[in-house]
Scaffold this active site. Sequence first.
Site, PDB file in Angstrom:
ATOM      1  N   SER A   1     -44.514  -1.583  -9.684  1.00  0.00           N
ATOM      2  CA  SER A   1     -43.929  -1.810 -11.013  1.00  0.00           C
ATOM      3  C   SER A   1     -43.921  -0.537 -11.831  1.00  0.00           C
ATOM      4  O   SER A   1     -44.756   0.353 -11.616  1.00  0.00           O
ATOM      5  CB  SER A   1     -44.749  -2.868 -11.756  1.00  0.00           C
ATOM      6  OG  SER A   1     -44.346  -2.947 -13.111  1.00  0.00           O
TER       7      SER A   1
ATOM      8  N   TYR B   1     -53.048  -6.408 -14.478  1.00  0.00           N
ATOM      9  CA  TYR B   1     -51.818  -6.341 -13.672  1.00  0.00           C
ATOM     10  C   TYR B   1     -51.417  -4.897 -13.407  1.00  0.00           C
ATOM     11  O   TYR B   1     -51.156  -4.505 -12.264  1.00  0.00           O
ATOM     12  CB  TYR B   1     -50.705  -7.069 -14.418  1.00  0.00           C
ATOM     13  CG  TYR B   1     -49.343  -6.947 -13.794  1.00  0.00           C
ATOM     14  CD1 TYR B   1     -48.945  -7.782 -12.752  1.00  0.00           C
ATOM     15  CD2 TYR B   1     -48.414  -6.003 -14.259  1.00  0.00           C
ATOM     16  CE1 TYR B   1     -47.681  -7.672 -12.188  1.00  0.00           C
ATOM     17  CE2 TYR B   1     -47.160  -5.887 -13.701  1.00  0.00           C
ATOM     18  CZ  TYR B   1     -46.792  -6.730 -12.670  1.00  0.00           C
ATOM     19  OH  TYR B   1     -45.540  -6.621 -12.114  1.00  0.00           O
TER      20      TYR B   1
END
Length: 307
Positions: free
Chosen positions: A199, A212
């Site tokens: 990401s 995360y």
Amino acid sequence: MTSDSTQPTGSHDQLTFQDPVTRYEAIEPPAEKKPEPGLDSELTPKADLGEHTYRGTGRLQGRKALVTGGDSGIGAATAIAFAREGADVAIAYLPVEQSDAENIVRIIEEAGRTAVALPGDLMDPEYTAGLVRAAVDGLGGLDILVNNAGKQMAVESIEDLTDEQITETFTINIEAMIRLSRDAATVLPAGSAIINSTSIQAYTPSPNLIDYASTKAAINNFTKGLAQQLAPKGIRVNAVAPGPIWTPLQPTGGQPADAIPEFGHQTPLGRAGQPTELAPAYVFLASPESSYVLGETLNVNGGTPSP
Ligand code: NAD
Ligand code: MG
């Protein structure tokens, strides 16, 4: 090549010359937070998984792929693209996502390919330990592993981050990825590819996504290390780093509800990405055409600067 009947019929497949600003509209979804993991079928507005827009060109003919989180979002778009490119595809997903998974199985089969459905929870060590073997048995082999399943839950303050969330985020996002890659490494023949979903959060962590984002940084690092280890075996390991993509992950707590209507507007392209816009990156990294690309993170993020 897949037969013409399985290909898009409209004028807007991914190979049509078009303006990336206007290819998709800047969506303004309702400000809501639904329970995890969410369903693609319940997403408002609906996301483009490539059902009517992804055109295959025979780049993965005869290949065999396992895609985790292949029921929805980026994984589903990847599974559809892989099938249209000529691959048989096994998808892994949570049992509660069965209806989304059945839709993707149908689309894979409509492309004339074999689909294998492997429901289970990556928090369950027994399921995770048997997953690669189940894919090999179902597909009759394996030469592509896409580690794409992920958990993202925004929490404003570290004081409110529970042990349960920390454990789940790390187990699903990075530990399962390492375990599945380990198990796959014993069966993948030379020429195979492992592709990990990381990401933009790996480089520019949002303050409300610390657990995360740190798993995504770990994924980039893991990808570069494993790529070197498996290179002599002819197995290439790479990653794809999406920016803001409209998937069930986001309105189920991935973002605070009040951030959802603006989702993706801050990118240079001015809009969120659609899952199918990620698929060509996964296809490229899976296909033999990327034979000299290893340990790379391919950013697909609408133009936000990244290392
Ligand atoms: P998604 O919700 O469609 O896909 C995530 C999938 O992960 C789910 O469908 C589910 O099948 C799987 N999953 C979650 N918990 C699981 C568990 N315990 N056991 C088994 N499977 C489980 O959302 P997505 O956005 O397509 O996410 C795919 C990947 O892309 C994730 O790794 C995510 O971190 C990454 N990503 C997404 C974005 C974005 O903006 N959507 C941005 C960057 C990275
Ligand atoms: Mg899903």
